[in-house]
Scaffold this motif. Sequence first.
Motif, PDB file in Angstrom:
ATOM      1  N   ILE A  50       0.852  -1.184   0.000  1.00 38.42           N
ATOM      2  CA  ILE A  50       0.000   0.000   0.000  1.00 38.42           C
ATOM      3  C   ILE A  50       0.893   1.240   0.000  1.00 38.42           C
ATOM      4  N   ASN A  51       0.805   2.010  -1.073  1.00 35.21           N
ATOM      5  CA  ASN A  51       1.583   3.246  -1.200  1.00 35.21           C
ATOM      6  C   ASN A  51       0.728   4.385  -0.648  1.00 35.21           C
ATOM      7  N   THR A  52       1.146   4.952   0.465  1.00 31.95           N
ATOM      8  CA  THR A  52       0.295   5.852   1.231  1.00 31.95           C
ATOM      9  C   THR A  52       0.515   7.318   0.864  1.00 31.95           C
ATOM     10  N   CYS A  53      -0.467   8.116   1.258  1.00 30.22           N
ATOM     11  CA  CYS A  53      -0.444   9.570   1.070  1.00 30.22           C
ATOM     12  C   CYS A  53      -0.801  10.204   2.397  1.00 30.22           C
ATOM     13  N   SER A  54      -0.271  11.396   2.645  1.00 26.95           N
ATOM     14  CA  SER A  54      -0.632  12.081   3.884  1.00 26.95           C
ATOM     15  C   SER A  54      -0.931  13.551   3.645  1.00 26.95           C
ATOM     16  N   VAL A  55      -1.386  13.869   2.437  1.00 29.68           N
ATOM     17  CA  VAL A  55      -1.730  15.256   2.133  1.00 29.68           C
ATOM     18  C   VAL A  55      -3.000  15.660   2.865  1.00 29.68           C
ATOM     19  N   THR A  56      -3.956  14.741   2.938  1.00 29.18           N
ATOM     20  CA  THR A  56      -5.213  15.049   3.610  1.00 29.18           C
ATOM     21  C   THR A  56      -5.526  13.996   4.653  1.00 29.18           C
ATOM     22  N   GLU A  57      -6.397  14.356   5.568  1.00 24.61           N
ATOM     23  CA  GLU A  57      -6.805  13.437   6.623  1.00 24.61           C
ATOM     24  C   GLU A  57      -7.542  12.231   6.058  1.00 24.61           C
ATOM     25  N   CYS A 157      10.790  18.934  -2.032  1.00 25.07           N
ATOM     26  CA  CYS A 157      10.437  20.341  -2.160  1.00 25.07           C
ATOM     27  C   CYS A 157      11.191  21.169  -1.135  1.00 25.07           C
ATOM     28  N   ASP A 158      11.708  22.317  -1.575  1.00 22.73           N
ATOM     29  CA  ASP A 158      12.410  23.239  -0.680  1.00 22.73           C
ATOM     30  C   ASP A 158      11.499  24.355  -0.178  1.00 22.73           C
ATOM     31  N   TYR A 159      10.259  24.373  -0.637  1.00 23.62           N
ATOM     32  CA  TYR A 159       9.322  25.383  -0.159  1.00 23.62           C
ATOM     33  C   TYR A 159       8.863  25.037   1.253  1.00 23.62           C
ATOM     34  N   LYS A 160       8.457  26.023   1.977  1.00 29.18           N
ATOM     35  CA  LYS A 160       8.059  25.833   3.381  1.00 29.18           C
ATOM     36  C   LYS A 160       6.626  26.314   3.598  1.00 29.18           C
ATOM     37  N   CYS A 161       5.721  25.891   2.756  1.00 29.61           N
ATOM     38  CA  CYS A 161       4.319  26.271   2.929  1.00 29.61           C
ATOM     39  C   CYS A 161       3.835  25.780   4.286  1.00 29.61           C
ATOM     40  N   THR A 162       3.103  26.618   4.988  1.00 30.13           N
ATOM     41  CA  THR A 162       2.837  26.361   6.406  1.00 30.13           C
ATOM     42  C   THR A 162       1.854  25.229   6.646  1.00 30.13           C
ATOM     43  N   TYR A 163       1.140  24.788   5.619  1.00 30.56           N
ATOM     44  CA  TYR A 163       0.141  23.730   5.789  1.00 30.56           C
ATOM     45  C   TYR A 163       0.626  22.367   5.325  1.00 30.56           C
ATOM     46  N   CYS A 164       1.810  22.298   4.739  1.00 27.77           N
ATOM     47  CA  CYS A 164       2.209  21.143   3.938  1.00 27.77           C
ATOM     48  C   CYS A 164       3.225  20.250   4.641  1.00 27.77           C
ATOM     49  N   SER A 333     -10.791  26.704 -16.022  1.00 32.30           N
ATOM     50  CA  SER A 333     -11.646  25.634 -16.547  1.00 32.30           C
ATOM     51  C   SER A 333     -12.218  24.703 -15.490  1.00 32.30           C
ATOM     52  N   TYR A 334     -11.522  24.494 -14.397  1.00 32.04           N
ATOM     53  CA  TYR A 334     -12.027  23.627 -13.329  1.00 32.04           C
ATOM     54  C   TYR A 334     -11.198  23.850 -12.075  1.00 32.04           C
ATOM     55  N   LEU A 335     -11.703  23.357 -10.937  1.00 29.58           N
ATOM     56  CA  LEU A 335     -11.019  23.467  -9.646  1.00 29.58           C
ATOM     57  C   LEU A 335     -10.810  22.082  -9.037  1.00 29.58           C
ATOM     58  N   HIS A 336      -9.710  21.911  -8.355  1.00 26.43           N
ATOM     59  CA  HIS A 336      -9.528  20.806  -7.415  1.00 26.43           C
ATOM     60  C   HIS A 336      -9.606  21.419  -6.021  1.00 26.43           C
ATOM     61  N   VAL A 337     -10.637  21.081  -5.281  1.00 20.66           N
ATOM     62  CA  VAL A 337     -10.911  21.716  -3.999  1.00 20.66           C
ATOM     63  C   VAL A 337     -10.479  20.791  -2.861  1.00 20.66           C
ATOM     64  N   PHE A 338      -9.664  21.316  -1.955  1.00 16.86           N
ATOM     65  CA  PHE A 338      -9.197  20.574  -0.786  1.00 16.86           C
ATOM     66  C   PHE A 338      -9.702  21.271   0.475  1.00 16.86           C
ATOM     67  N   THR A 339     -10.284  20.510   1.370  1.00 20.32           N
ATOM     68  CA  THR A 339     -10.701  21.047   2.661  1.00 20.32           C
ATOM     69  C   THR A 339      -9.508  20.977   3.609  1.00 20.32           C
ATOM     70  N   TYR A 340      -9.111  22.107   4.157  1.00 22.48           N
ATOM     71  CA  TYR A 340      -7.939  22.145   5.031  1.00 22.48           C
ATOM     72  C   TYR A 340      -8.117  21.190   6.213  1.00 22.48           C
ATOM     73  N   SER A 341      -7.061  20.423   6.488  1.00 26.78           N
ATOM     74  CA  SER A 341      -7.029  19.584   7.684  1.00 26.78           C
ATOM     75  C   SER A 341      -5.689  19.784   8.375  1.00 26.78           C
ATOM     76  N   GLU A 342      -5.722  19.865   9.694  1.00 25.71           N
ATOM     77  CA  GLU A 342      -4.512  20.109  10.470  1.00 25.71           C
ATOM     78  C   GLU A 342      -3.554  18.930  10.331  1.00 25.71           C
ATOM     79  N   ARG A 343      -2.305  19.238  10.026  1.00 28.31           N
ATOM     80  CA  ARG A 343      -1.280  18.199   9.889  1.00 28.31           C
ATOM     81  C   ARG A 343      -0.216  18.430  10.953  1.00 28.31           C
TER      82      ARG A 343
END
Length: 446
Positions: A50-57, A157-164, A333-343
């Motif tokens: 199982i290849n996991t993801c942890s972007v969202t809850e 990634c070298d960016y430091k986005c505060t939610y990621c 043309s379209y949106l990908h909408v993500f609901t913020y979840s605390e990480r």
Amino acid sequence: MLVETDTKSVAFYTLGCKLNFSETSTIARSFAQEGFDRVEFDQTADIYVINTCSVTENADKRFKSIVKKAHQLNEDAFVIAVGCYAQLKPEELAAVQGVDLVLGATEKFKITDYLNQLSKELPAQIHSCEIDEADFYVGSYSNGDRTRAFLKVQDGCDYKCTYCTIPLARGISRSDTLENVMENARQISEQGIKEIVLTGVNIGDYGKGEFGNKRHQHTFLDLVHALDRVQGIERLRISSIEPNLLKNETIDFVSGANAFVPHFHIPLQVGNNELLGKMRRRYNRELYTDRVERIKSTMPDCCIGVDVIVGFPGETDDHFLDTYNYLSDLDISYLHVFTYSERDNTPAATMEGAVPLKVRKKRSKMLRGLSAKKRRAFYESQLGKQKTVLWEAENKEGFIQGFTENYVKVKTYWDPALVNTLQDVTLDRIDEDGLVRVKNVDSASN
């Protein structure tokens, strides 16, 4: 109980992004080299990966149900967890009933090295490095689909986005060598696959770490120039690129390229400059607008997708309406909408002004409604035009589906002769399911 190394069946389940799918395919090929037969995840297998993801809850929560499904298929199966969640919270995954082995960011590509150690004894084994050690690059591409392949060109990634959490899960930004990317593209071409989708964590940063240092040996523009010359690839698609890294030169090149198609996916996250600052994004709304306008001025029929996060800490009703109205007016043309979840271990998780979950869900629903309107308007703008469709392999209730070069999803009656062919068609009308029906479909013309 010991799982013998002459086990011959393995199944894979991938959560998350296109990058994960490309890496799953690479891991699967390593099992094939060891003599394993790959089966579908809903079939009985000796090993389930199982290849996991942890972007969202939600991705976190799905993991337990997937493990349960594997053991329902084979109660003696050996279950291995890899990927981002496995790197971030290995102990948490190891504690899930039925998990036998957890491999982190660097170990997942050495998965077959552990086949002699597979033992269904508690507690689960964990092999997870410090993320600072994830400083080398492993090239990957997916080839499970007959029509398109996801080609990994960059990682970390070298960016430091505060939610990621991605920098914590994948490490520093680093790139495949241009020579290896080209070789992988040629291998994909030789398999008869018509379309390549470029993928990575931050592909606009391509070239950094290409030879183990932080300097850019090549740029993203160098990459697209080189790939556009690969023989046999009919289409090249850029999956997602940061607005501050999408340069005019790249837009202009794509507009006249041989294989690159008029489709960009550009993360916005929020359409309010105050919140963009709190997120530590590297652009403002004005730059984003400029990118969209530049694309549309050179490619009027170009499809532009947008990532948006709702419910970030401190997002007021006014902030949200600012984003909503901005997107409503923007030519996208379209949106990908993500609901913020605390990480865990992200600065945003401790910020004041948490938005109630009920409000987050309401805002998410509003933006998904806007996305449907935007997609419908984009599809309507394309009716009557002649486009080229790449037909896919699945028979969906008597219909075959495919995408135009500018990412309009179309359908016609099932015909196996159409699979993995490119066909010029006229976009006729929008069906009741929201897909575009086409004229002049003739498999004999291919």
